[in-house]
Design an enzyme around this catalytic site. Structure first.
Site, PDB file in Angstrom:
ATOM      1  N   LEU A 134     -21.847   3.721  18.422  1.00 47.64           N
ATOM      2  CA  LEU A 134     -21.097   2.521  18.064  1.00 47.64           C
ATOM      3  C   LEU A 134     -19.608   2.807  18.221  1.00 47.64           C
ATOM      4  O   LEU A 134     -19.134   3.889  17.879  1.00 47.64           O
ATOM      5  CB  LEU A 134     -21.407   2.119  16.620  1.00 47.64           C
ATOM      6  CG  LEU A 134     -22.830   1.587  16.386  1.00 47.64           C
ATOM      7  CD1 LEU A 134     -23.120   1.472  14.899  1.00 47.64           C
ATOM      8  CD2 LEU A 134     -23.037   0.244  17.090  1.00 47.64           C
TER       9      LEU A 134
ATOM     10  N   ARG B 129     -27.928   4.665  20.025  1.00 51.04           N
ATOM     11  CA  ARG B 129     -26.704   4.333  20.757  1.00 51.04           C
ATOM     12  C   ARG B 129     -25.501   4.703  19.924  1.00 51.04           C
ATOM     13  O   ARG B 129     -25.589   4.763  18.706  1.00 51.04           O
ATOM     14  CB  ARG B 129     -26.588   2.825  20.963  1.00 51.04           C
ATOM     15  CG  ARG B 129     -27.393   2.304  22.036  1.00 51.04           C
ATOM     16  CD  ARG B 129     -27.397   0.788  22.076  1.00 51.04           C
ATOM     17  NE  ARG B 129     -28.495   0.435  22.908  1.00 51.04           N
ATOM     18  CZ  ARG B 129     -28.420   0.409  24.234  1.00 51.04           C
ATOM     19  NH1 ARG B 129     -27.267   0.602  24.847  1.00 51.04           N
ATOM     20  NH2 ARG B 129     -29.483   0.161  24.950  1.00 51.04           N
TER      21      ARG B 129
ATOM     22  N   HIS C 232     -29.423  12.075  10.696  1.00 54.86           N
ATOM     23  CA  HIS C 232     -29.556  12.924  11.879  1.00 54.86           C
ATOM     24  C   HIS C 232     -30.511  14.075  11.573  1.00 54.86           C
ATOM     25  O   HIS C 232     -30.395  14.695  10.513  1.00 54.86           O
ATOM     26  CB  HIS C 232     -28.177  13.459  12.292  1.00 54.86           C
ATOM     27  CG  HIS C 232     -28.243  14.276  13.539  1.00 54.86           C
ATOM     28  ND1 HIS C 232     -28.377  13.709  14.789  1.00 54.86           N
ATOM     29  CD2 HIS C 232     -28.248  15.618  13.732  1.00 54.86           C
ATOM     30  CE1 HIS C 232     -28.447  14.675  15.699  1.00 54.86           C
ATOM     31  NE2 HIS C 232     -28.368  15.843  15.081  1.00 54.86           N
TER      32      HIS C 232
ATOM     33  N   GLU D 109     -16.365   7.364  15.091  1.00 57.11           N
ATOM     34  CA  GLU D 109     -16.524   7.145  16.527  1.00 57.11           C
ATOM     35  C   GLU D 109     -17.054   8.334  17.304  1.00 57.11           C
ATOM     36  O   GLU D 109     -17.386   8.216  18.476  1.00 57.11           O
ATOM     37  CB  GLU D 109     -15.195   6.681  17.125  1.00 57.11           C
ATOM     38  CG  GLU D 109     -15.020   5.195  16.944  1.00 57.11           C
ATOM     39  CD  GLU D 109     -13.758   4.715  17.623  1.00 57.11           C
ATOM     40  OE1 GLU D 109     -13.735   4.738  18.862  1.00 57.11           O
ATOM     41  OE2 GLU D 109     -12.813   4.360  16.904  1.00 57.11           O
TER      42      GLU D 109
HETATM   43  C1  GAR Z   1     -35.442  10.369  13.084  1.00 57.55           C
HETATM   44  O1  GAR Z   1     -35.883  11.707  13.124  1.00 57.55           O
HETATM   45  C2  GAR Z   1     -33.932  10.311  13.066  1.00 57.55           C
HETATM   46  O2  GAR Z   1     -33.354  11.330  12.317  1.00 57.55           O
HETATM   47  C3  GAR Z   1     -33.632  10.471  14.525  1.00 57.55           C
HETATM   48  O3  GAR Z   1     -34.590   9.704  15.185  1.00 57.55           O
HETATM   49  C4  GAR Z   1     -35.782   9.654  14.391  1.00 57.55           C
HETATM   50  C5  GAR Z   1     -36.156   8.211  14.175  1.00 57.55           C
HETATM   51  O4  GAR Z   1     -37.396   8.122  13.539  1.00 57.55           O
HETATM   52  N1  GAR Z   1     -32.301  10.042  14.845  1.00 57.55           N
HETATM   53  C6  GAR Z   1     -31.566  10.564  15.795  1.00 57.55           C
HETATM   54  O5  GAR Z   1     -31.962  11.479  16.501  1.00 57.55           O
HETATM   55  C7  GAR Z   1     -30.219   9.949  15.962  1.00 57.55           C
HETATM   56  N2  GAR Z   1     -29.482  10.629  16.990  1.00 57.55           N
HETATM   57  P1  GAR Z   1     -37.878   6.765  12.894  1.00 57.55           P
HETATM   58  O6  GAR Z   1     -37.665   5.669  13.947  1.00 57.55           O
HETATM   59  O7  GAR Z   1     -39.334   6.972  12.605  1.00 57.55           O
HETATM   60  O8  GAR Z   1     -37.059   6.514  11.657  1.00 57.55           O
END
Ligand code: GAR
Length: 210
Positions: free
Chosen positions: A93, A91, A109, A142
């Site tokens: 923030l 989400r 990311h 943001e």
């Molecule tokens: C990770 O690859 C993280 O970089 C990504 O979600 C995955 C969570 O994995 N985050 C995003 O895409 C944020 N927009 P995890 O729950 O096993 O840590």
């Protein structure tokens, strides 16, 4: 010791990597809280197993996003969190949260920002045809994945890659650089200067902070 709150929506492998770094003494901190917006998040289970306070905060149970974010702030303040680490928290923030935790909220990311922000970063990279991708630890502002960059790591992208194989290659680097970035913060070595982040002691690239 840095007091960390982690926000996660799903699997929680980054949460686990952060906890492991603490256990192994690579991260001088303490994970004091895990919050999820998803009742079924594996991250909640992982926190409970470790005896870490685990809260499911349902965004739908609040009248507005502002009220939801106020609840997040209260929960983080209650445990006196110094840093809030987003780890697969799906989400955005807003001001209500970030005014309280400005430059104290970090995110990971799965791409080399500013390329491929938002959802499905690994698929975006494959579809674009880039030869390299990776991951980015950054402060949260943001925008969507737009805050000052702390660390990045690069991985190659192969023709035969699928979303799954690329995701796994990137995830391995995520688990390495997220705890490392948090340790740099714990050491007081991370200084934001406008958009650029100075890592004290590494200005000349004489240490590995990929
Ligand atoms: C990770 O690859 C993280 O970089 C990504 O979600 C995955 C969570 O994995 N985050 C995003 O895409 C944020 N927009 P995890 O729950 O096993 O840590």
């Amino acid at each position: 010791k840095l007091r960390l709150a982690v926000l996660a929506s799903g699997r929680g492998s980054n949460f686990e990597a952060i906890c492991q770094a603490v256990d192994e003494g690579r991260l001088h901190g303490q994970v004091v809280l895990l919050i999820s917006d998803n009742e079924n998040a594996q991250a909640l289970e992982r926190a409970r197993k470790r005896g870490i306070k685990a809260l499911y905060i349902n965004p739908q149970s609040f009248a507005s996003r502002i009220e939801y974010e106020k609840a997040l702030v209260r929960a983080c303040q209650e445990v006196e969190a110094d840093i809030v680490a987003l780890a697969g928290y799906m989400r955005l923030l807003g001001k209500t949260f970030l005014n309280e935790y400005h430059l104290k909220t970090v995110n990971i990311h799965p791409a080399l920002l500013p390329a491929f922000p938002g959802l499905h970063a690994q698929k975006q990279a494959l579809d674009y045809g880039v030869r390299f991708s990776g991951c980015t630890v950054h402060f949260v502002d943001e925008g969507v994945d737009t805050g000052p960059i702390i660390l990045q790591a690069v991985v190659p992208v192969y023709f035969d890659d699928t979303v799954e194989t690329l995701e796994a290659r990137i995830l391995k680097e995520e688990h390495r650089i997220y705890p490392k970035a948090l340790q740099l913060i714990a050491e007081g070595r991370v200084v934001v200067e406008g958009r650029r982040v100075r890592i004290i002691g590494d200005e000349h690239g004489d240490q590995d902070t990929q």
